[in-house]
Design an enzyme around this catalytic site. Structure first.
Site, PDB file in Angstrom:
ATOM      1  N   GLU B  75       0.824  -1.209   0.000  1.00 51.97           N
ATOM      2  CA  GLU B  75       0.000   0.000   0.000  1.00 51.97           C
ATOM      3  C   GLU B  75       0.863   1.266   0.000  1.00 51.97           C
ATOM      4  O   GLU B  75       1.828   1.382   0.743  1.00 51.97           O
ATOM      5  CB  GLU B  75      -0.907   0.062   1.239  1.00 51.97           C
ATOM      6  CG  GLU B  75      -1.649   1.389   1.290  1.00 51.97           C
ATOM      7  CD  GLU B  75      -2.459   1.640   2.554  1.00 51.97           C
ATOM      8  OE1 GLU B  75      -2.439   0.808   3.466  1.00 51.97           O
ATOM      9  OE2 GLU B  75      -3.104   2.704   2.591  1.00 51.97           O
ATOM     10  N   ASP B 143       8.951   6.002  14.868  1.00 49.02           N
ATOM     11  CA  ASP B 143       8.811   7.392  14.471  1.00 49.02           C
ATOM     12  C   ASP B 143       9.142   8.213  15.710  1.00 49.02           C
ATOM     13  O   ASP B 143       8.369   8.249  16.653  1.00 49.02           O
ATOM     14  CB  ASP B 143       7.361   7.613  14.015  1.00 49.02           C
ATOM     15  CG  ASP B 143       7.107   9.056  13.619  1.00 49.02           C
ATOM     16  OD1 ASP B 143       8.036   9.886  13.751  1.00 49.02           O
ATOM     17  OD2 ASP B 143       5.984   9.362  13.187  1.00 49.02           O
ATOM     18  N   ILE B 144      10.305   8.817  15.721  1.00 48.50           N
ATOM     19  CA  ILE B 144      10.706   9.576  16.909  1.00 48.50           C
ATOM     20  C   ILE B 144      10.658  11.057  16.604  1.00 48.50           C
ATOM     21  O   ILE B 144      11.194  11.505  15.593  1.00 48.50           O
ATOM     22  CB  ILE B 144      12.135   9.188  17.351  1.00 48.50           C
ATOM     23  CG1 ILE B 144      12.277   7.664  17.337  1.00 48.50           C
ATOM     24  CG2 ILE B 144      12.417   9.720  18.745  1.00 48.50           C
ATOM     25  CD1 ILE B 144      13.680   7.221  17.685  1.00 48.50           C
ATOM     26  N   ASP B 145      10.015  11.782  17.467  1.00 42.29           N
ATOM     27  CA  ASP B 145       9.786  13.195  17.223  1.00 42.29           C
ATOM     28  C   ASP B 145      10.484  13.980  18.313  1.00 42.29           C
ATOM     29  O   ASP B 145      10.461  13.603  19.480  1.00 42.29           O
ATOM     30  CB  ASP B 145       8.278  13.429  17.294  1.00 42.29           C
ATOM     31  CG  ASP B 145       7.903  14.767  16.721  1.00 42.29           C
ATOM     32  OD1 ASP B 145       7.194  14.787  15.712  1.00 42.29           O
ATOM     33  OD2 ASP B 145       8.324  15.794  17.292  1.00 42.29           O
ATOM     34  N   CYS B 155      15.412  25.038  24.630  1.00 45.40           N
ATOM     35  CA  CYS B 155      15.907  25.980  23.623  1.00 45.40           C
ATOM     36  C   CYS B 155      14.854  26.267  22.555  1.00 45.40           C
ATOM     37  O   CYS B 155      14.802  27.344  21.998  1.00 45.40           O
ATOM     38  CB  CYS B 155      17.168  25.424  22.989  1.00 45.40           C
ATOM     39  SG  CYS B 155      16.999  23.720  22.443  1.00 45.40           S
ATOM     40  N   CYS B 162      17.036  22.947  16.871  1.00 49.93           N
ATOM     41  CA  CYS B 162      18.281  23.673  16.663  1.00 49.93           C
ATOM     42  C   CYS B 162      19.428  22.757  17.034  1.00 49.93           C
ATOM     43  O   CYS B 162      19.216  21.625  17.453  1.00 49.93           O
ATOM     44  CB  CYS B 162      18.312  24.956  17.478  1.00 49.93           C
ATOM     45  SG  CYS B 162      18.525  24.642  19.231  1.00 49.93           S
ATOM     46  N   CYS B 165      19.263  21.131  20.656  1.00 43.12           N
ATOM     47  CA  CYS B 165      18.378  20.026  21.028  1.00 43.12           C
ATOM     48  C   CYS B 165      18.474  18.816  20.097  1.00 43.12           C
ATOM     49  O   CYS B 165      18.105  17.708  20.481  1.00 43.12           O
ATOM     50  CB  CYS B 165      16.931  20.488  21.171  1.00 43.12           C
ATOM     51  SG  CYS B 165      16.254  21.401  19.796  1.00 43.12           S
ATOM     52  N   SER B 194      13.086  12.960   9.064  1.00 47.14           N
ATOM     53  CA  SER B 194      11.680  13.110   8.684  1.00 47.14           C
ATOM     54  C   SER B 194      11.411  14.406   7.930  1.00 47.14           C
ATOM     55  O   SER B 194      10.303  14.672   7.521  1.00 47.14           O
ATOM     56  CB  SER B 194      10.797  13.057   9.930  1.00 47.14           C
ATOM     57  OG  SER B 194      10.898  14.286  10.616  1.00 47.14           O
ATOM     58  N   ARG B 196      11.773  17.480   9.128  1.00 50.08           N
ATOM     59  CA  ARG B 196      11.594  18.649   9.970  1.00 50.08           C
ATOM     60  C   ARG B 196      12.169  18.449  11.365  1.00 50.08           C
ATOM     61  O   ARG B 196      13.186  18.988  11.726  1.00 50.08           O
ATOM     62  CB  ARG B 196      10.125  19.029  10.060  1.00 50.08           C
ATOM     63  CG  ARG B 196       9.926  20.246  10.950  1.00 50.08           C
ATOM     64  CD  ARG B 196       8.818  21.123  10.540  1.00 50.08           C
ATOM     65  NE  ARG B 196       7.535  20.603  10.995  1.00 50.08           N
ATOM     66  CZ  ARG B 196       6.422  21.327  11.030  1.00 50.08           C
ATOM     67  NH1 ARG B 196       6.439  22.569  10.624  1.00 50.08           N
ATOM     68  NH2 ARG B 196       5.303  20.805  11.429  1.00 50.08           N
ATOM     69  N   VAL B 199      13.046  11.673  13.322  1.00 52.50           N
ATOM     70  CA  VAL B 199      13.648  10.655  12.470  1.00 52.50           C
ATOM     71  C   VAL B 199      12.720   9.448  12.405  1.00 52.50           C
ATOM     72  O   VAL B 199      11.921   9.215  13.310  1.00 52.50           O
ATOM     73  CB  VAL B 199      15.022  10.188  12.998  1.00 52.50           C
ATOM     74  CG1 VAL B 199      16.025  11.312  12.943  1.00 52.50           C
ATOM     75  CG2 VAL B 199      14.918   9.635  14.405  1.00 52.50           C
TER      76      VAL B 199
HETATM   77 ZN    ZN Z   1      16.550  23.651  20.169  1.00 54.45          ZN
END
Ligand code: ZN
Ligand code: SF4
Lengths: 432, 464
Positions: B75, B143-145, B155, B162, B165, B194, B196, B199
């Site tokens: 799919e 899916d790690i954000d 920060c 940035c 982080c 990802s 933005r 990852v």
């Molecule tokens: Zn930061």
């Protein structure tokens, strides 16, 4: 397995006659009486519901062992060992039919049967035997009671629960399972076997059984998954006998949230839509409000809004009907939680279960009015988020009355009665 | 000579992280990201053949044991310009996929599961009554954000990241990648930016693709330290007397150093009341909580730098826990708290939302080499062995890529030649050499061996 009507059961003496746990690999070739078909299934269902309740409450494995032990003894044990074995097998296969019919049912059944199996298996380990073996070890001078000498190396996929809890060492895809953890392996096999079996059962059900048994088994099977298993609250009893004059006070002290809400709305709006009238009306009947009192009660409110003529014409009938005095004269039973929770209240409706149907803010406010602490509130909200509405209600009950309610809330009338029991025992000679 | 052979010669496997672009150039402006750029990207630059090869897992029709319908049962879903969302798309082969993408220039392409039947024709099968449309294979994905780490990230907020982080992400990659390889024995793991603030991890071993939902969640649970959810204070789980080898290794190899050195420097996570309360909340022993709180509230004025205050407090926390050792029956457990705390804070891997993705087979996840519609950045692979060097803000955006081609005059035709001088080209090269080629090699071996077993079996059945 064949289902028969005859009274006499063919002997099943060939069945292994000790307390073993079957793996339910094949349906046994035995005859089952129609009554047993349903009764056995209901008994097993009670056990599975207890398991589901225990798990949702987050009981630890030891507590679950006890719960399974007690509930199995209560519902599934019969004096004759081979009878008991049969009951175990029959009830399991009947419930397979019942729970193969949708993915959601399948999922529930699979988890509950697996949990049941796991704990029965754990309970089997005879402590006394283990102690004897230790003795032998000690007598030989091999004093190493806490060391598990043997580990089994298995692919990690076969022991997902041990992996999830980090209870095994894993290396390059293999888990090292200690002898005492073997149950996990067996359970995984059990689960995967049952999962496949349910798919096959489903196929058989949809292609043949449902149609062939449409006059006999199908209605039973279809009814079982939604059946309410608690006591019958259609008749009032010792704790359910309220009269009109103390109804407000009793509503405050003993109604579950769903009924309290309906009651307050009725007092406020002097009106309730059909769903609300049914839910509250039948509940009140169950708590012992006599027909005349009920008519007076509804009349007093409704006439403030619609006038007494219209009340008599449009509403009195259905109240009498609920009490079996009109129409088919059948006795309507009060709704159980399951039915209330699965109802779908629309705009302007006030029936349903607040734990399910209220917004989070409204529910929090309502719970606050019942006097829940913020700690208690969070516990309740946590259950709500996990969709355990009855459990949320049970926790509310426990917080309000300060006692535990292990059976769990299954019926608003049960909530009421349990609450009355507690309140009456606290004030033994309540002056009227 | 096939392309793989050409490239195999003398290739080293090190990824070059694109650094030639100016990290300051952000394109958050949606006007800059439009279908015009997508046309160029999907028209000439997107690595169709590589994606097709990857998702075919060796079923290329060259071996009699191949399942030639394998790719066609996968799919895909497209999100189009006007937020139209199309699920259950499937393609017979690479060129059908290419045509479909070039026909609609989707803003987002997601990859789902391989189903029992062609997803596009699922309705036809549904008519037959039996329940045959069901997912059968799916990569194990995570899916790690960056927002999973908001408890220790001061920060930036929301979607921003940035260089202060992002290392949180890096350390998570290291912990998970090591465990997936060492503990679970997986070999074919693809890490992808990802586009933005996060990852994606694709575990592609055959064994991983066939995990049941229950097994998937077992893996996700294995990485998780705390229980509870965002509305419940998260308590560090205390059980047993020593650490599980996975926790001990992660702490020793990555977390301790990161937590005590880097994180204290970049985020000073104990420096203010607002910050340390979040951490105190996670300690289940209320005595310890209040003792520390008292100490810290009274030491508010100090000439030390934020970073030093934070470090001092961390040391105090550790020694308070140590001192409880004598008094408490659960003394040994207290020693674990620092370890677990740092694990909890730094590597709460599948955060509340991320866990879901890994648990369900039929979940969708954005395809590698897609373009993030908000930033315009390409979702390029990340080398877990060199993830410290990865800079999310240096990842090329479409306008930059296109500009580069135009000005540099470098020939950009992925299918014939991947230029090393090109940013995207280097990513594709890395994808091939470090992921795709070893993967296909082992897929071929598997197809071969399962084919042979089948032949053997059928021989057996004749002789019986
Ligand atoms: Zn930061
Ligand atoms: S759980 Fe049952 S008793 Fe409680 S509020 Fe809901 S419906 Fe009423």
């Amino acid at each position: 397995m064949e289902v028969h009507r005859p009274q006499k059961r063919a002997s099943s003496s060939d069945v292994v006659s000790n307390a073993t746990i079957p793996l339910y690999l094949t349906a046994p070739p035995m005859e089952v009486r129609l009554e047993e078909f349903e009764l056995f299934a209901i008994d097993r269902l009670r056990v599975l519901k207890a398991v589901s309740d225990g798990l949702a409450r987050g009981k630890n494995p030891k507590e679950m062992d006890n719960l399974v032990d007690n509930s199995w003894k209560e519902h599934m044990t019969v004096p004759d060992v081979s009878e008991m074995f049969n009951k175990d097998i029959i009830s399991h296969f009947v419930l397979r039919l019942v729970y193969c019919r949708s993915d959601e049912l399948k999922k529930w059944f699979l988890s509950m049967e697996t949990a049941l199996f796991r704990h029965r298996f754990r309970l089997q380990k005879p402590e006394s035997l283990k102690e004897k073996l230790r003795q032998v070890e000690r007598s030989l001078g091999q004093n190493s009671p806490d060391i598990e000498p043997i580990y089994y190396k298995v692919p990690f996929e076969e022991v997902p629960d041990l992996v999830a809890g980090r209870r095994v060492f894993i290396q390059k895809g293999y888990a090292f399972v200690a002898g005492s953890q073997l149950v996990s392996l067996v359970v995984t096999q059990f689960r995967s076997h049952l999962s496949k079996a349910l798919i096959l059962t489903n196929r058989k059900w949809t292609t043949t059984i449902r149609e062939r048994e449409k006059d006999r088994l199908t209605p039973i099977v279809e009814g079982l998954s939604t059946s309410y298993l608690g006591p019958d609250y259609s008749q009032s009893n010792e704790y359910a006998d309220i009269s009109l004059k103390d109804i407000d006070q009793v509503a405050k002290s003993s109604f579950p949230l769903c009924m309290r809400h309906l009651f307050e709305k009725l007092r406020e709006d002097h009106h309730l839509k059909h769903g609300g009238r049914m839910q509250l009306g039948l509940f009140l009947k169950g708590v012992g409000l006599k027909l005349d009192d009920a008519l007076a009660f509804w009349r007093a409110e409704f006439t403030k809004k619609v006038g007494s003529e219209r009340f008599d014409k449009e509403y009195a009938y259905s109240i009498r009907h609920n009490y079996g005095k009109e129409g088919k004269r059948t006795d309507y039973t009060p709704y159980a939680c399951q039915k209330i929770i699965s109802s779908a209240p629309g705009v302007g409706d006030h029936h349903g279960c607040p734990y399910r149907h209220f917004s989070e803010d409204n529910l929090r406010a309502a719970l606050g009015r019942m006097g829940l602490s913020s700690r208690g509130m969070e516990d309740v909200m946590d259950k709500v988020r996990n969709k355990h509405y009855q459990l949320a209600c049970t926790l509310t009950f426990e917080a309000v009355y300060g006692t535990s309610c292990d059976a769990g809330i299954n019926h608003p009338n049960q909530y009421f009665e349990e609450s009355q029991k507690i309140l009456k025992s606290k004030t033994p000679t309540a002056p009227v | 000579m096939t392309r793989e052979e050409t490239e195999n010669r003398g290739e080293d496997m090190v990824i070059d992280v694109p650094q030639t672009t100016n990290p300051k150039t952000k394109i958050e402006n949606p006007d800059e990201f439009n279908v015009h750029y997508l046309r160029i990207y999907y028209g000439n630059m997107f690595p169709y053949t590589d994606i097709h090869k990857w998702l075919s897992y060796g079923h290329d029709g060259k071996h009699p044991g191949c399942d030639e319908y394998y790719f066609g049962r996968r799919e895909f879903s497209f999100t189009l310009e006007n937020d139209v969302y199309l699920r259950y798309k499937s393609f017979k082969n690479a060129s059908a996929m290419e045509d479909a993408i070039k026909g609609s220039f989707p803003y987002k392409i997601d990859i789902g599961a391989v189903y029992s039947v062609d997803p596009d024709k699922r309705h036809a099968y549904a008519q037959t009554g039996t329940n045959v449309f069901t997912p059968v294979e799916r990569e194990l994905v995570f899916d790690i954000d960056i927002t999973d780490y908001d408890d220790v990230r001061y920060c930036c907020s929301g979607a921003d990241v940035c260089s202060r982080c992002w290392p949180l992400m890096t350390v998570a990659i290291k912990v998970i990648d090591t465990s997936l390889r060492e503990d679970f024995g997986f070999k074919h793991i693809l890490w992808v930016f990802s586009g933005r603030r996060g990852v994606h991890c694709w575990v592609c071993d055959a064994k991983a693709r066939r995990l049941t939902n229950e097994q998937r969640s077992a893996v996700a649970e294995y990485f998780r330290v705390y229980k509870g959810n965002e509305n419940n204070a998260r308590k560090v789980a205390l059980m047993g007397h020593s650490l599980h080898p996975f926790l001990a290794r992660s702490y020793g190899d990555f977390l301790q150093k990161f937590f005590e050195r880097d994180l204290q420097a970049t985020q000073s996570i104990f420096s203010s009341k607002e910050k340390y309360e979040k951490i105190l909340e996670m300690i289940s022993d209320e005595d310890i909580q209040s003792e520390l709180r008292e100490k810290w509230e009274n030491s508010a004025r100090s000439s030390l730098s934020e970073e030093d205050i934070s470090r001092t407090r961390w040391e105090q926390l550790k020694s308070t826990l140590q001192s409880k050792k004598q008094k408490s029956a659960f003394s040994l457990m207290n020693l674990k708290i620092p370890v677990l705390l740092s694990f909890n804070l730094v590597s709460n891997v599948p955060g509340s939302n991320a866990a879901e993705v890994s648990k369900q087979m039929n979940h969708l996840l954005k395809a590698p080499f897609c373009v993030h519609p908000k930033t315009g950045r390409v979702c390029v692979p990340i080398d877990p062995n060199n993830c410290d060097e990865f800079d999310p803000l240096a990842v090329p955006t479409l306008p930059q890529l296109i500009e580069e081609i135009n000005s540099g005059g470098s020939k950009m035709d992925v299918d014939d030649d991947v230029s090393e001088r090109n940013l995207l080209g280097r990513s594709i090269k890395f994808f091939r050499s470090s992921f795709l080629e070893p993967l296909l090699k082992s897929c071929k071996e598997e197809i071969e061996s399962s084919y042979n077993t089948k032949i053997e079996k059928s021989k057996d059945s004749f002789s019986w």
